[in-house]
Write a protein that holds these residues in place. Structure first.
Motif, PDB file in Angstrom:
ATOM      1  N   UNK A 254       0.808  -1.224   0.000  1.00 32.02           N
ATOM      2  CA  UNK A 254       0.000   0.000   0.000  1.00 32.02           C
ATOM      3  C   UNK A 254       0.840   1.273   0.000  1.00 32.02           C
ATOM      4  N   UNK A 255       2.126   1.157   0.334  1.00 32.98           N
ATOM      5  CA  UNK A 255       3.011   2.323   0.294  1.00 32.98           C
ATOM      6  C   UNK A 255       3.547   2.575  -1.107  1.00 32.98           C
ATOM      7  N   UNK A 256       3.511   1.548  -1.961  1.00 32.13           N
ATOM      8  CA  UNK A 256       4.011   1.676  -3.325  1.00 32.13           C
ATOM      9  C   UNK A 256       2.900   1.766  -4.368  1.00 32.13           C
ATOM     10  N   UNK A 257       1.714   1.273  -4.033  1.00 36.65           N
ATOM     11  CA  UNK A 257       0.573   1.331  -4.948  1.00 36.65           C
ATOM     12  C   UNK A 257      -0.686   1.569  -4.127  1.00 36.65           C
ATOM     13  N   UNK A 258      -1.546   2.508  -4.529  1.00 38.59           N
ATOM     14  CA  UNK A 258      -2.770   2.758  -3.762  1.00 38.59           C
ATOM     15  C   UNK A 258      -3.588   1.485  -3.568  1.00 38.59           C
ATOM     16  N   UNK A 259      -4.044   1.270  -2.370  1.00 34.13           N
ATOM     17  CA  UNK A 259      -4.816   0.058  -2.060  1.00 34.13           C
ATOM     18  C   UNK A 259      -6.175   0.053  -2.754  1.00 34.13           C
ATOM     19  N   UNK A 260      -6.556   1.183  -3.358  1.00 37.98           N
ATOM     20  CA  UNK A 260      -7.822   1.255  -4.094  1.00 37.98           C
ATOM     21  C   UNK A 260      -7.699   0.680  -5.500  1.00 37.98           C
ATOM     22  N   UNK A 261      -6.506   0.333  -5.933  1.00 40.47           N
ATOM     23  CA  UNK A 261      -6.319  -0.204  -7.268  1.00 40.47           C
ATOM     24  C   UNK A 261      -6.939  -1.595  -7.381  1.00 40.47           C
ATOM     25  N   UNK A 262      -7.245  -2.056  -8.593  1.00 41.62           N
ATOM     26  CA  UNK A 262      -7.866  -3.373  -8.783  1.00 41.62           C
ATOM     27  C   UNK A 262      -7.021  -4.486  -8.166  1.00 41.62           C
ATOM     28  N   UNK A 263      -7.683  -5.546  -7.729  1.00 45.28           N
ATOM     29  CA  UNK A 263      -6.994  -6.608  -6.993  1.00 45.28           C
ATOM     30  C   UNK A 263      -5.906  -7.284  -7.817  1.00 45.28           C
ATOM     31  N   UNK A 264      -6.119  -7.442  -9.132  1.00 47.35           N
ATOM     32  CA  UNK A 264      -5.090  -8.105  -9.940  1.00 47.35           C
ATOM     33  C   UNK A 264      -3.852  -7.224 -10.081  1.00 47.35           C
ATOM     34  N   UNK A 265      -4.038  -5.909 -10.105  1.00 43.67           N
ATOM     35  CA  UNK A 265      -2.887  -5.002 -10.133  1.00 43.67           C
ATOM     36  C   UNK A 265      -2.145  -5.076  -8.804  1.00 43.67           C
ATOM     37  N   UNK A 266      -2.876  -5.137  -7.708  1.00 50.96           N
ATOM     38  CA  UNK A 266      -2.253  -5.255  -6.391  1.00 50.96           C
ATOM     39  C   UNK A 266      -1.500  -6.573  -6.256  1.00 50.96           C
ATOM     40  N   UNK A 267      -2.049  -7.644  -6.832  1.00 49.83           N
ATOM     41  CA  UNK A 267      -1.346  -8.931  -6.802  1.00 49.83           C
ATOM     42  C   UNK A 267      -0.042  -8.852  -7.586  1.00 49.83           C
ATOM     43  N   UNK A 268      -0.091  -8.221  -8.764  1.00 48.08           N
ATOM     44  CA  UNK A 268       1.122  -8.059  -9.563  1.00 48.08           C
ATOM     45  C   UNK A 268       2.156  -7.242  -8.787  1.00 48.08           C
ATOM     46  N   UNK A 269       1.696  -6.190  -8.108  1.00 47.43           N
ATOM     47  CA  UNK A 269       2.597  -5.370  -7.308  1.00 47.43           C
ATOM     48  C   UNK A 269       3.202  -6.178  -6.163  1.00 47.43           C
TER      49      UNK A 269
END
Length: 455
Positions: free
Chosen positions: A184-199
């Protein structure tokens, strides 16, 4: 004897000079690391919706069987406010749960109690004091430290070291818990779940590489909590990012059985670059230039700014010192991803070829001047040009004299690896995190962290 004393004096002065050179070099290297890993929240928090485009079906990343062994631990050096130093003048912590104190004064720091440490505090034994949680869910809130979320609270243990420079804090915790505070410090936690998984996979892979390199070993850690490595604990944990970490638990990107350096950046200009932007002697097979239009609606996808000859001279003096006049600029070479690789600066001291991505962006830094993004919004320029993807247009006065340059560019960040806003757009277009990773990194497979790191 007089000659011996004189020689000793010369030796002391020489050593001091070398120490100063080493310190200045270290500072410059840290700044370069910041440039490699910078991110911009104004870009990532953009509410504009990317255009969904039809693209060729990307192959899924091959997956290896996941093990259930305990995760390895990572040691994180916690910097001061503003990430200015590794050394604190005082440290104040508050226990959220009970902690065992290991030091000169042993005992229990009970839930809700605070501890204040300064140099020569009685708690120190053998130059350190360690706080161990009785429960893995406990956290230590550092009241003397401020981050984007306020006072951060850390999982795991905390060791405070004392030396002649001050106090150092090292937080040791399981890798997966570390990622819960990185994602969450590198990518907003509001982003889609698959983007968060990639991150999460990128962050885990990048962390493993840095754990193996141990660049901060001399300070009792493997990484620090700044953009020199990955931002840790600047934002509070979120359910969505924690779920992304859990869903990809242990998974890292491998190329020929080895973890890759999974670079990522904010926004592309329409394609990504190879690591040629850092003058890599042998380009990495997994870092190829690929087209990226999934972030085409993001504000930073295109931008423009101006730099005057006066500002250009000021920047050049900061970098090279002896220059007293700048006559012009010329782009001599661009790379596979269109990044400027060679910029020629014409000065009263002759021509200088600037090949470093960091130096190019520093020379053209529009600090204080507006940067106009493609949505019309204006952002105050910083100490680096938004990216090295740009063209130059001369600005001349009525008398024909060169007054400066209009810089038309695109993207934000170094442009190598995964575009985070591109990942966001791909996820919104229905792509899985495996497809996202396969798109931005070539010749990779999903392996497990236990394949390469011994817990």
């Amino acid at each position: 004897m007089v000659i011996l004393i004189a020689l000793l004096g010369i030796l002391v002065v020489w050593c001091a000079g070398k120490a100063g050179e080493k310190k200045n070099h270290a500072v410059k290297e840290i700044l370069r690391e910041h440039a490699v890993k910078e991110n911009e929240w104004a870009s990532l928090l953009s509410e504009s919706e990317p255009q969904e485009k039809e693209v060729q079906k990307m192959p899924s990343v091959q997956e290896k069987e996941e093990t259930t062994e305990d995760q390895p631990k990572i040691q994180v050096l916690l910097m001061t406010n503003g990430y200015e130093s590794y050394y604190h003048t005082e440290i104040i912590v508050q226990a959220q749960g009970n902690y065992e104190i290991q030091g000169n004064l042993t005992g229990i720091l009970k839930n809700g109690e605070t501890m204040k440490l300064q140099r020569e505090s009685p708690e120190f034994s053998g130059s350190s004091v360690k706080l161990l949680p009785e429960n893995p869910e406990n956290r230590l809130k550092v009241l003397s430290l401020t981050r984007g979320q306020g006072n951060p609270a850390y999982r795991g243990s905390l060791t405070v070291y004392e030396d002649e420079n001050g106090l150092r804090m090292v937080n040791e915790l399981p890798l997966e818990q570390y990622l819960c505070a990185v994602v969450p410090s590198e990518m907003p936690s509001s982003y889609p779940k698959e983007a968060l998984k990639a991150q999460a996979v990128c962050a885990r892979t990048y962390a493993v590489v840095q754990m193996q390199a141990q660049k901060r070993k001399d300070l009792g850690a493997q990484v620090d909590d700044s953009v020199s490595f990955q931002v840790y604990g600047n934002s509070q944990e979120a359910e969505s990012s924690n779920e992304a970490v859990k869903a990809t638990e242990g998974k890292i990107l491998l190329n020929q059985g080895m973890p890759i350096t999974a670079y990522y950046f904010s926004t592309s200009h329409g394609k990504t670059s190879t690591d040629e932007v850092w003058e890599a002697s042998a380009p990495s097979a997994y870092l190829k230039s690929v087209a990226c239009t999934y972030d085409a609606s993001e504000p930073w996808f295109q931008w423009q700014t101006e730099i005057s000859m006066e500002k250009l001279l000021e920047n050049a003096k900061n970098m090279y010192g002896e220059i007293s006049k700048v006559q012009g600029l010329e782009i001599k070479e661009t790379g596979e991803g269109d990044a400027v690789l060679n910029l020629v600066l014409q000065t009263d001291q002759g021509m200088r070829e600037i090949r470093s991505e960091y130096d190019i962006r520093s020379l053209l830094a529009p600090s204080g001047n507006p940067v106009i993004r493609q949505d019309g919004s204006s952002v105050k320029g910083g100490t680096l040009l938004p990216s090295a993807y740009f063209t130059l247009e001369e600005s001349r006065g009525g008398d024909g004299n060169l007054q400066g340059y209009k810089i038309v560019g695109g993207g934000y960040g170094h442009g190598v690896g995964m575009s985070q806003n591109g990942a966001k757009g791909m996820a919104q277009a229905g792509k899985s995190y495996q497809e996202i990773l396969s798109y931005f990194y070539q010749e990779v497979e999903l392996g497990n962290v236990q394949d390469v790191v011994n817990p």
